[in-house]
Write an enzyme that holds these catalytic residues in place. Sequence first.
Site, PDB file in Angstrom:
ATOM      1  N   SER A  97       3.309  -2.099   9.987  1.00 18.22           N
ATOM      2  CA  SER A  97       5.049  -2.267  10.739  1.00 18.22           C
ATOM      3  C   SER A  97       6.026  -3.632  10.466  1.00 18.22           C
ATOM      4  CB  SER A  97       5.521  -1.731  12.463  1.00 18.22           C
ATOM      5  OG  SER A  97       4.411  -0.607  12.343  1.00 18.22           O
ATOM      6  N   GLY A 102       2.057   2.535  10.177  1.00 16.39           N
ATOM      7  CA  GLY A 102       3.221   2.904  10.403  1.00 16.39           C
ATOM      8  C   GLY A 102       4.064   3.289  12.481  1.00 16.39           C
ATOM      9  N   LYS A 160       0.269   3.902  -0.266  1.00 20.14           N
ATOM     10  CA  LYS A 160      -0.450   5.085   0.299  1.00 20.14           C
ATOM     11  C   LYS A 160      -0.312   6.469  -0.931  1.00 20.14           C
ATOM     12  CE  LYS A 160       0.054   3.524   4.836  1.00 20.14           C
ATOM     13  NZ  LYS A 160      -0.007   3.610   6.033  1.00 20.14           N
ATOM     14  N   ASN A 191       0.992  -1.314   0.379  1.00 22.27           N
ATOM     15  CA  ASN A 191       0.021   0.373   0.024  1.00 22.27           C
ATOM     16  C   ASN A 191       0.641   1.511  -0.073  1.00 22.27           C
ATOM     17  OD1 ASN A 191      -2.053   1.714   0.362  1.00 22.27           O
ATOM     18  ND2 ASN A 191      -2.266   1.611   2.847  1.00 22.27           N
ATOM     19  N   HIS A 195      -9.415   0.891   4.674  1.00 18.02           N
ATOM     20  CA  HIS A 195      -8.037   1.129   5.277  1.00 18.02           C
ATOM     21  C   HIS A 195      -8.783   2.286   6.556  1.00 18.02           C
ATOM     22  CE1 HIS A 195      -4.209   2.812   6.537  1.00 18.02           C
ATOM     23  NE2 HIS A 195      -3.608   1.043   5.702  1.00 18.02           N
ATOM     24  N   GLU A 227      -7.075   4.271   7.870  1.00 13.76           N
ATOM     25  CA  GLU A 227      -7.035   5.992   7.376  1.00 13.76           C
ATOM     26  C   GLU A 227      -7.912   6.765   6.467  1.00 13.76           C
ATOM     27  OE1 GLU A 227      -3.007   5.905   5.421  1.00 13.76           O
ATOM     28  OE2 GLU A 227      -1.939   5.128   6.911  1.00 13.76           O
ATOM     29  N   GLU A 256      -4.986  -5.020  10.251  1.00 17.94           N
ATOM     30  CA  GLU A 256      -4.302  -3.900  10.275  1.00 17.94           C
ATOM     31  C   GLU A 256      -4.933  -3.362  12.537  1.00 17.94           C
ATOM     32  OE1 GLU A 256      -2.371  -2.738   6.784  1.00 17.94           O
ATOM     33  OE2 GLU A 256      -3.742  -1.553   7.040  1.00 17.94           O
TER      34      GLU A 256
HETATM   35  C1  PEP Z   1      -0.962   0.406   6.064  1.00 14.00           C
HETATM   36  O1  PEP Z   1      -1.510   1.370   5.966  1.00 14.00           O
HETATM   37  O2  PEP Z   1      -1.396  -0.005   5.723  1.00 14.00           O
HETATM   38  C2  PEP Z   1       0.686  -0.673   6.881  1.00 14.00           C
HETATM   39  C3  PEP Z   1       0.908  -1.894   7.369  1.00 14.00           C
HETATM   40  O3  PEP Z   1       1.511   0.518   7.271  1.00 14.00           O
HETATM   41  P1  PEP Z   1       3.125   0.571   7.157  1.00 14.00           P
HETATM   42  O4  PEP Z   1       2.870  -0.989   6.963  1.00 14.00           O
HETATM   43  O5  PEP Z   1       3.410   1.546   6.808  1.00 14.00           O
HETATM   44  O6  PEP Z   1       2.589   0.046   9.139  1.00 14.00           O
END
Ligand code: PEP
Length: 253
Positions: A212, A173, A11, A9, A95, A97, A167
């Site tokens: 992460s 992040g 973003k 992803n 997601h 966000e 998630e």
């Molecule tokens: C995400 O935004 O779906 C995500 C898992 O981000 P990160 O790997 O940076 O934590």
Amino acid sequence: MRKFLVAGNWKMNGSAAANAELVDGIAAGKPASDNVELLVCPPFPYLASVAERLSGSGVAVGAQTVSEHAGGAFTGETAAGMLTDVGCTYAIVGHSERRTLMGETSAQVAAKFAAALSAGLTPILCVGETLEEREAGQMVAVIDEQLDAVLDGSGVEAFGRAVIAYEPVWAIGTGLTATPEQAQEVHRHIRARLEALDASVAAGVQILYGGSCKGDNAPGLFVQPDIDGGLIGGASLKAPDFLAIAEAAAAQN
Ligand code: PEP
């Protein structure tokens, strides 16, 4: 037997030049294993060029969201049919966000999921709790509410053509990763909830972990019986980092 899916992803990151270098690196270093599928989800303006560049590479392309509407007067939105038209095969929906920053509700996410499916895209439904919700003992209730909105709208059979991503919001992040045991517990819960409705769909659905996930923690996550790959944010922006996660999946064979 479920395959692993490692999905990037991106973003709101990238440029035409940086994307070309990134996808060329991914395509060149893709693990030979038949057991690992790779997907990249660039920002909208780059979907067509990335899909064209990856054509024939075996790396799939998806969008980071999709409109719940099939077309018409929805300024700024993108319909699922437009995504398939430019070579996408997946769309992320829900997601965290988008749920938090754009105020997307579970009902809206369920409508987006249905729109993606009906256009022939594979939706990747994101679910996950915040730290406050986890600490308040609401983790399971939050995930169930997010999952049930889609089950109510599209039915369990829809998950025969969809992917789920767990998630935990507190791990996205932040550099904090759920431990393999924490992630497995939730993945098992999600699969069990589907199992109660349709055992064969539950056995086949890929459930990805996101938050992460990196090359060093991916092996411990991917060895868990209900973790079928990752939805990767930060570590999807550099080909070697993304490929290290893909290799961790390939090593599970
Ligand atoms: C995400 O935004 O779906 C995500 C898992 O981000 P990160 O790997 O940076 O934590």
